[in-house]
Design an enzyme around this catalytic site. Structure first.
Site, PDB file in Angstrom:
ATOM      1  N   HIS A 117       0.269  -1.739   0.209  1.00 29.75           N
ATOM      2  CA  HIS A 117      -0.266  -0.160  -0.211  1.00 29.75           C
ATOM      3  C   HIS A 117       0.984   0.734  -0.448  1.00 29.75           C
ATOM      4  O   HIS A 117       1.713   1.621   0.568  1.00 29.75           O
ATOM      5  CB  HIS A 117      -0.779   0.035   1.378  1.00 29.75           C
ATOM      6  CG  HIS A 117      -1.927   1.047   1.743  1.00 29.75           C
ATOM      7  ND1 HIS A 117      -1.191   2.492   2.633  1.00 29.75           N
ATOM      8  CD2 HIS A 117      -2.744   1.923   0.704  1.00 29.75           C
ATOM      9  CE1 HIS A 117      -2.215   3.043   2.270  1.00 29.75           C
ATOM     10  NE2 HIS A 117      -2.773   3.140   1.476  1.00 29.75           N
ATOM     11  N   HIS A 163       1.557  10.833  -2.605  1.00 33.56           N
ATOM     12  CA  HIS A 163       0.245  10.516  -1.268  1.00 33.56           C
ATOM     13  C   HIS A 163      -0.336  12.605  -1.765  1.00 33.56           C
ATOM     14  O   HIS A 163      -0.005  13.170  -0.977  1.00 33.56           O
ATOM     15  CB  HIS A 163       0.706  10.226   0.193  1.00 33.56           C
ATOM     16  CG  HIS A 163      -0.388   9.915   0.279  1.00 33.56           C
ATOM     17  ND1 HIS A 163      -0.246   9.985   1.856  1.00 33.56           N
ATOM     18  CD2 HIS A 163      -1.645   8.832  -0.202  1.00 33.56           C
ATOM     19  CE1 HIS A 163      -1.704   9.074   2.306  1.00 33.56           C
ATOM     20  NE2 HIS A 163      -2.116   8.954   1.013  1.00 33.56           N
TER      21      HIS A 163
END
Length: 580
Positions: A117, A163
């Site tokens: 992830h 991110h």
């Protein structure tokens, strides 16, 4: 001499050697049973291998190889010292050396897959660097699913990986793609899936398509723009790269929503302890937190099936082999199984817990044909992880973890994928694939097998740790924790007594674990050093899949908190399986 004087006078420069005097009494008794006149012959060693180690096919040649491997001892057999050193040696591991032994010809949906992830993050989810280094490290460990969040760069003319909505520094997508190509098949020949969380406009999607095509060339699996009717097998996709994504909504709108939710949740994240908080039991539900969950995947949900597909650049659309999307509607619509179409569905850990409470069997049925990806809740800013067992128990193939950190949950993930030769794909148990009688995860099953574990002793800390690491003035006070991670009925942890002032602790304690679903069970082993005034110190850990655990007396190497194997630290343990 008083204990205090002994501590002060203890010679820290002393280097211990494993001596026969330290051998547990049971080891001495076993040796006597299979030896004559102080020597265990080839015949005696073969009988030991068959009867105690349960290596039923062991031959005289196998026994001879062991004798030859223990140098400087009696040619015709093993004396007690040689036998003890063999048991504690590298040639007596706890897991069977079977290589890739699962059937690899079934569809991808029939396997648990080693899944990362936010694979590009070097640290936390808020302000760490984005880099190809954690991607390289994950692939070298055997991880088979790499996640990349792709965004326009600041000039809007190229593609970065970062991110979104955080202070993480970006890395160029092309750099990540090249590193994936270079390292994809270092640890395993089986396919690597790249899951893209896409926040791009069509012109930049076209640029991604060009990058991906030029970087991977013939090793890219591209079935065309149509959805697959059935997933190919890992065997047929050896040394191939697979792209999985879904159509995005407007990335700026998603970014704004994400920022707001991040701000509201930021105070709820909690740091892990030195070696990670205890793994939560799947029975303990966090459904109450569901509404507060930051759902990164929902930003790009499909309105209805493939309505947004026309917004994709056509060359980009052709790259997508595993189509992802969450149809609008309730769980029944999300978990609908279509006879002529397979897809990937994503749920956060909290969404899965909520769904499992009411739709457990339906999730299992969905995962028999389709792929379910589970990812950490949004408030795990510290890159911690969750208990993977709830996902595996429901057949979820891609239980996505932050691989760059450490902690007990991550130890379980690493432990699961030691199975099947460490190739990154583990065949799901038959009961999760049975379409005639769908497995109900909430039903408590009868005990199938009992595992008896004896923790004899440990050694090697005096080589791998500084003499003053645990205590400045005395040897360490070690204790071991042993237990099971599995379905709720099987999950338990037990603890040995603490042995004071001993670099070579000899616990000689036995534990029994009654297993209802041994196929999903992992043996957890930890060693800690008791500290009266502060938190206990970490002394090593490992996690082993029960399905490949070898019976008998075995040397169990321990790892650091980050999962790296120590050079010397091991436990001597015995494993016995008892059927009802």
């Amino acid at each position: 001499m008083s204990k205090q004087t002994y501590r002060v006078c203890f010679c820290f420069s002393r280097r211990f050697r494993l001596a026969v005097s330290e051998a547990p009494e049971e080891i001495k008794r076993v040796f006597e049973q299979y030896s004559e006149s102080g020597i265990m012959s080839i015949d005696g060693l073969q009988r030991f291998l068959v009867e105690v180690q349960k290596e039923v096919k062991a031959t005289g040649e196998d026994a001879q190889k062991i004798i030859d491997s223990v140098k400087h001892f009696h040619r015709k057999g093993l004396n007690l010292e040689a036998f003890f050193k063999y048991l504690f040696g590298d040639n007596n591991p706890p897991l069977a050396s079977l290589g890739v032994h699962n059937d690899m010809s079934a569809p991808l949906s029939h396997y648990f897959i080693y899944t990362g992830h936010n694979s590009y993050l070097t640290g936390n989810q808020l302000n760490s660097d984005c880099s190809d280094v954690p991607i390289i490290n994950a692939l070298k460990r055997g991880v088979r699913v790499i996640e990349l969040d792709i965004w326009p760069n600041s000039a809007k003319d190229n593609v970065d990986v970062l991110h979104g909505g955080t202070l993480t520094t970006p890395v160029e997508l092309i750099k990540c793609l090249r590193s994936i190509k270079e390292c994809a098949f270092v640890a395993s020949e089986y396919p690597v899936v790249i899951t893209l969380e896409d926040h791009l406009t069509p012109d930049l999607q076209a640029k991604v398509a060009e990058m991906v095509t030029q970087t991977f060339g013939d090793i890219l699996f591209s079935p065309g723009s149509e959805c697959l009717k059935e997933f190919p097998s890992p065997e047929s996709l050896k040394k191939h790269i697979i792209i999985s994504t879904k159509p995005p909504k407007e990335y700026l709108e998603a970014k704004e929503d994400k920022d707001k939710e991040n701000d509201s949740e930021r105070g709820k994240a909690s740091d892990e302890e030195a070696w990670g908080t205890e793994v939560s039991n799947p029975k303990g539900s966090h459904v109450a937190d569901y509404k507060n969950d930051l759902d990164e995947e929902d930003e790009e949900d499909l309105d209805d099936g493939d309505k947004l597909q026309h917004n994709l650049a056509p060359e980009y659309k052709r790259l997508i082999a595993i189509h992802a999307g969450k149809p609008k509607g309730g769980l029944d619509e999300c978990l609908m199984v279509e006879p002529d179409k397979v897809r990937r569905l994503s749920m956060s850990e909290l969404q899965l817990e909520k769904a499992a409470a009411t739709h457990g069997k339906q999730i299992v049925r969905f995962t028999q044909q389709n792929i379910l990806r589970v990812y950490p809740k949004g408030i795990r800013f510290d890159s911690s992880n969750y208990n993977p067992l709830i996902g595996w128990t429901h057949g979820a193939q891609m239980v996505a973890f932050n691989m760059q950190g450490y902690g007990r949950s991550l130890w379980l993930m690493h432990g699961m994928f030691k199975a099947n030769g460490g190739c990154g794909y583990v065949k799901k148990p038959d009961f999760l694939l049975n379409s005639n009688e769908v497995f109900d995860p909430k039903v408590e099953l009868p005990v199938k097998i009992t595992l008896k574990v004896t923790v004899y002793m440990g050694e090697g800390w005096y080589y791998d740790f500084k003499q003053t690491h645990f205590d400045a003035y005395s040897p360490p006070d070690f204790y071991a924790r042993v237990g099971i991670a599995g379905v709720p009925a099987d999950s338990v942890m037990k603890k040995t007594k603490t042995l004071e002032d001993n670099w070579v602790p000899s616990w000689n304690e036995e534990f029994e674990f009654r297993l209802t679903v041994p196929e999903l069970a992992l043996l957890r082993i930890e060693v800690h050093e008791y500290d009266m005034s502060e938190k206990d110190d970490f002394g090593g850990q490992t996690c082993l899949p029960i399905s490949e655990l070898r019976s008998g007396i075995r040397a169990v190497p321990l790892n650091s908190r980050k999962g790296e194997k120590y050079k010397s630290v091991k436990l001597l343990m015995r494993f016995e399986f008892i059927t009802p």
